[in-house]
Design a protein around this motif. Structure first.
Motif, PDB file in Angstrom:
ATOM      1  N   ILE A 168      81.637  68.840  39.407  1.00  0.00           N
ATOM      2  CA  ILE A 168      80.969  69.283  40.629  1.00  0.00           C
ATOM      3  C   ILE A 168      79.815  68.327  40.930  1.00  0.00           C
ATOM      4  O   ILE A 168      78.851  68.242  40.164  1.00  0.00           O
ATOM      5  CB  ILE A 168      80.429  70.714  40.480  1.00  0.00           C
ATOM      6  N   PHE A 169      79.925  67.597  42.025  1.00  0.00           N
ATOM      7  CA  PHE A 169      78.834  66.735  42.472  1.00  0.00           C
ATOM      8  C   PHE A 169      77.832  67.598  43.229  1.00  0.00           C
ATOM      9  O   PHE A 169      78.195  68.311  44.171  1.00  0.00           O
ATOM     10  CB  PHE A 169      79.368  65.618  43.366  1.00  0.00           C
ATOM     11  N   ILE A 170      76.570  67.536  42.813  1.00  0.00           N
ATOM     12  CA  ILE A 170      75.553  68.433  43.358  1.00  0.00           C
ATOM     13  C   ILE A 170      74.392  67.631  43.921  1.00  0.00           C
ATOM     14  O   ILE A 170      73.836  66.765  43.246  1.00  0.00           O
ATOM     15  CB  ILE A 170      75.025  69.377  42.255  1.00  0.00           C
ATOM     16  N   GLY A 171      74.015  67.941  45.159  1.00  0.00           N
ATOM     17  CA  GLY A 171      72.801  67.374  45.725  1.00  0.00           C
ATOM     18  C   GLY A 171      71.608  68.169  45.232  1.00  0.00           C
ATOM     19  O   GLY A 171      71.468  69.350  45.552  1.00  0.00           O
ATOM     20  N   ALA A 172      70.759  67.537  44.444  1.00  0.00           N
ATOM     21  CA  ALA A 172      69.637  68.249  43.821  1.00  0.00           C
ATOM     22  C   ALA A 172      68.460  68.423  44.758  1.00  0.00           C
ATOM     23  O   ALA A 172      67.513  69.142  44.434  1.00  0.00           O
ATOM     24  CB  ALA A 172      69.173  67.500  42.575  1.00  0.00           C
ATOM     25  N   GLY A 173      68.504  67.773  45.935  1.00  0.00           N
ATOM     26  CA  GLY A 173      67.364  67.819  46.841  1.00  0.00           C
ATOM     27  C   GLY A 173      66.401  66.684  46.552  1.00  0.00           C
ATOM     28  O   GLY A 173      66.615  65.856  45.667  1.00  0.00           O
ATOM     29  N   PRO A 174      65.285  66.622  47.287  1.00  0.00           N
ATOM     30  CA  PRO A 174      64.371  65.480  47.207  1.00  0.00           C
ATOM     31  C   PRO A 174      63.442  65.464  45.998  1.00  0.00           C
ATOM     32  O   PRO A 174      62.798  64.460  45.734  1.00  0.00           O
ATOM     33  CB  PRO A 174      63.557  65.618  48.501  1.00  0.00           C
ATOM     34  N   GLY A 175      63.347  66.566  45.278  1.00  0.00           N
ATOM     35  CA  GLY A 175      62.474  66.578  44.103  1.00  0.00           C
ATOM     36  C   GLY A 175      61.926  67.945  43.768  1.00  0.00           C
ATOM     37  O   GLY A 175      61.901  68.347  42.607  1.00  0.00           O
ATOM     38  N   ASP A 176      61.471  68.684  44.770  1.00  0.00           N
ATOM     39  CA  ASP A 176      60.996  70.045  44.539  1.00  0.00           C
ATOM     40  C   ASP A 176      62.145  70.874  43.967  1.00  0.00           C
ATOM     41  O   ASP A 176      63.191  70.999  44.597  1.00  0.00           O
ATOM     42  CB  ASP A 176      60.520  70.642  45.865  1.00  0.00           C
ATOM     43  N   PRO A 177      61.991  71.450  42.770  1.00  0.00           N
ATOM     44  CA  PRO A 177      63.086  72.220  42.156  1.00  0.00           C
ATOM     45  C   PRO A 177      63.581  73.377  43.018  1.00  0.00           C
ATOM     46  O   PRO A 177      64.716  73.818  42.868  1.00  0.00           O
ATOM     47  CB  PRO A 177      62.468  72.734  40.850  1.00  0.00           C
ATOM     48  N   GLU A 178      62.734  73.865  43.928  1.00  0.00           N
ATOM     49  CA  GLU A 178      63.143  74.975  44.784  1.00  0.00           C
ATOM     50  C   GLU A 178      63.972  74.519  45.986  1.00  0.00           C
ATOM     51  O   GLU A 178      64.460  75.352  46.748  1.00  0.00           O
ATOM     52  CB  GLU A 178      61.907  75.743  45.262  1.00  0.00           C
ATOM     53  N   LEU A 179      64.123  73.211  46.145  1.00  0.00           N
ATOM     54  CA  LEU A 179      64.888  72.705  47.280  1.00  0.00           C
ATOM     55  C   LEU A 179      66.344  72.379  46.931  1.00  0.00           C
ATOM     56  O   LEU A 179      67.076  71.875  47.781  1.00  0.00           O
ATOM     57  CB  LEU A 179      64.208  71.472  47.888  1.00  0.00           C
ATOM     58  N   ILE A 180      66.763  72.662  45.712  1.00  0.00           N
ATOM     59  CA  ILE A 180      68.199  72.624  45.431  1.00  0.00           C
ATOM     60  C   ILE A 180      68.797  73.880  46.065  1.00  0.00           C
ATOM     61  O   ILE A 180      68.143  74.925  46.141  1.00  0.00           O
ATOM     62  CB  ILE A 180      68.483  72.576  43.915  1.00  0.00           C
ATOM     63  N   THR A 181      70.024  73.797  46.556  1.00  0.00           N
ATOM     64  CA  THR A 181      70.631  74.972  47.177  1.00  0.00           C
ATOM     65  C   THR A 181      70.942  76.028  46.115  1.00  0.00           C
ATOM     66  O   THR A 181      71.055  75.732  44.925  1.00  0.00           O
ATOM     67  CB  THR A 181      71.929  74.619  47.912  1.00  0.00           C
ATOM     68  N   ILE A 182      71.088  77.265  46.562  1.00  0.00           N
ATOM     69  CA  ILE A 182      71.464  78.344  45.641  1.00  0.00           C
ATOM     70  C   ILE A 182      72.803  78.034  44.994  1.00  0.00           C
ATOM     71  O   ILE A 182      72.999  78.234  43.790  1.00  0.00           O
ATOM     72  CB  ILE A 182      71.513  79.694  46.387  1.00  0.00           C
ATOM     73  N   LYS A 183      73.738  77.523  45.791  1.00  0.00           N
ATOM     74  CA  LYS A 183      75.062  77.186  45.266  1.00  0.00           C
ATOM     75  C   LYS A 183      74.968  76.081  44.214  1.00  0.00           C
ATOM     76  O   LYS A 183      75.623  76.131  43.164  1.00  0.00           O
ATOM     77  CB  LYS A 183      75.974  76.751  46.408  1.00  0.00           C
ATOM     78  N   GLY A 184      74.123  75.080  44.478  1.00  0.00           N
ATOM     79  CA  GLY A 184      73.939  74.004  43.507  1.00  0.00           C
ATOM     80  C   GLY A 184      73.290  74.501  42.236  1.00  0.00           C
ATOM     81  O   GLY A 184      73.671  74.113  41.131  1.00  0.00           O
ATOM     82  N   GLN A 185      72.316  75.364  42.389  1.00  0.00           N
ATOM     83  CA  GLN A 185      71.627  75.929  41.225  1.00  0.00           C
ATOM     84  C   GLN A 185      72.582  76.746  40.362  1.00  0.00           C
ATOM     85  O   GLN A 185      72.544  76.676  39.131  1.00  0.00           O
ATOM     86  CB  GLN A 185      70.462  76.792  41.698  1.00  0.00           C
ATOM     87  N   LYS A 186      73.457  77.520  41.000  1.00  0.00           N
ATOM     88  CA  LYS A 186      74.434  78.306  40.249  1.00  0.00           C
ATOM     89  C   LYS A 186      75.377  77.389  39.471  1.00  0.00           C
ATOM     90  O   LYS A 186      75.752  77.690  38.335  1.00  0.00           O
ATOM     91  CB  LYS A 186      75.234  79.190  41.201  1.00  0.00           C
ATOM     92  N   ALA A 187      75.781  76.275  40.098  1.00  0.00           N
ATOM     93  CA  ALA A 187      76.687  75.345  39.430  1.00  0.00           C
ATOM     94  C   ALA A 187      76.024  74.720  38.212  1.00  0.00           C
ATOM     95  O   ALA A 187      76.655  74.557  37.157  1.00  0.00           O
ATOM     96  CB  ALA A 187      77.136  74.257  40.412  1.00  0.00           C
ATOM     97  N   VAL A 188      74.743  74.386  38.324  1.00  0.00           N
ATOM     98  CA  VAL A 188      73.994  73.844  37.184  1.00  0.00           C
ATOM     99  C   VAL A 188      73.888  74.899  36.089  1.00  0.00           C
ATOM    100  O   VAL A 188      74.071  74.618  34.897  1.00  0.00           O
ATOM    101  CB  VAL A 188      72.588  73.379  37.626  1.00  0.00           C
ATOM    102  N   ARG A 189      73.621  76.130  36.486  1.00  0.00           N
ATOM    103  CA  ARG A 189      73.398  77.221  35.538  1.00  0.00           C
ATOM    104  C   ARG A 189      74.635  77.503  34.687  1.00  0.00           C
ATOM    105  O   ARG A 189      74.518  77.872  33.516  1.00  0.00           O
ATOM    106  CB  ARG A 189      72.989  78.476  36.302  1.00  0.00           C
ATOM    107  N   HIS A 190      75.814  77.311  35.275  1.00  0.00           N
ATOM    108  CA  HIS A 190      77.045  77.651  34.567  1.00  0.00           C
ATOM    109  C   HIS A 190      77.766  76.451  33.954  1.00  0.00           C
ATOM    110  O   HIS A 190      78.794  76.621  33.289  1.00  0.00           O
ATOM    111  CB  HIS A 190      77.999  78.381  35.517  1.00  0.00           C
ATOM    112  N   ALA A 191      77.247  75.256  34.169  1.00  0.00           N
ATOM    113  CA  ALA A 191      77.933  74.051  33.691  1.00  0.00           C
ATOM    114  C   ALA A 191      77.877  73.928  32.173  1.00  0.00           C
ATOM    115  O   ALA A 191      76.890  74.292  31.526  1.00  0.00           O
ATOM    116  CB  ALA A 191      77.312  72.820  34.332  1.00  0.00           C
TER     117      ALA A 191
END
Length: 257
Positions: free
Chosen positions: A5-28
């Motif tokens: 899963i390629f995920i756009g993490a956003g520009p740097g602020d950890p809260e600017l990753i999308t919810i969907k991206g965060q879920k993918a990181v959480r379950h990887a």
């Protein structure tokens, strides 16, 4: 199901990753992240047993090999890129290799640094009467650009410009831009947009190069150029009282000016 899963993490602020991206990181099971640009805080919500690799120290071959081994073991890989992976993300070459190996993959978009920079300035790229076009580009450096996409040719449109990966060549950039933009054109340089140490330098084409040098900004910065950064603009018709559309009837009163 194992996949990459390629995920756009956003520009740097950890809260600017999308919810969907965060879920993918959480379950990887395996995380490969661009550690030179993505703060570790973005992936700190990962599983305790997740394997983490910093792609800053890896080449394409080792990245693909890590993905292959993981997916063959039934594991899911989160490939975490900065900003949005479709803009200077170098995901195409990775996807091509995954296709050769028959490894499933998908992409979760993210917030690009160019829109995070506009947010930091509280400015809109597409201001009525000023610009309705946004050009995202970069200066030619170690990576060439096509002849028809040279900065001076793009500048001839006088559109809103977001210039990536070029702050280290700011003087040369200004020289090319001023072939078409007036010297008084507003410019903003945003270093590490949305990070705690974000830095903003504002000026005009006439003085921005020296201001950037004075602030010792040499990398990890976005350059925004155009009159959209100025104070003159026209109001949008979208919210004008006389402008009708399917959701709102106008009052038939047109502005007098």
């Amino acid at each position: 199901m194992s996949e990459v899963i390629f995920i756009g993490a956003g520009p740097g602020d950890p809260e600017l990753i999308t919810i969907k991206g965060q879920k993918a990181v959480r379950h990887a099971d395996v995380i490969i992240y661009a550690g030179s640009l993505v703060p570790e805080a973005v992936i700190e919500d990962r599983r305790a047993d997740a394997q983490v690799f910093n792609s800053a120290t890896m080449d394409l071959k080792s990245i693909i090999e890590t993905m292959r081994e993981a997916t063959e073991n039934g594991q899911t890989v989160a490939r975490v890129h900065t900003g949005d992976p479709s803009i200077y993300g170098s995901i195409r070459e990775q996807i091509e290799e995954l296709d050769k190996l028959g490894i499933p993959h998908r992409v979760i978009p993210g917030v690009s640094s160019f829109v995070a920079s506009a947010a930091a300035l509280q400015r809109e790229f597409t201001v009525p009467g000023i610009s309705q076009t946004v050009i995202c580009t970069r200066m030619e450096g170690r990576t060439p650009v096509p002849d028809l996409e040279k900065i001076d040719l793009l500048a001839s449109h006088r559109a809103s410009m977001s210039i990536f990966l070029s702050v280290g060549m700011i003087s040369k950039l200004v020289e090319k831009l001023t072939k078409h933009y007036p010297l008084h054109t507003p410019v903003a340089v945003i270093q590490r947009a949305s990070w705690p140490d974000q830095k903003i330098v504002k000026g005009m084409l006439a003085d921005i190069a020296q201001k950037v040098k004075d602030e010792n900004i040499t990398k990890t910065a976005m350059i925004l150029v155009g009159d959209f950064l100025g104070d003159e603009f026209e109001n949008s018709l979208l919210y004008a009282s006389h402008f009708t559309h399917e959701y709102r009837k106008g009052n038939n009163e047109h502005p007098t000016n």
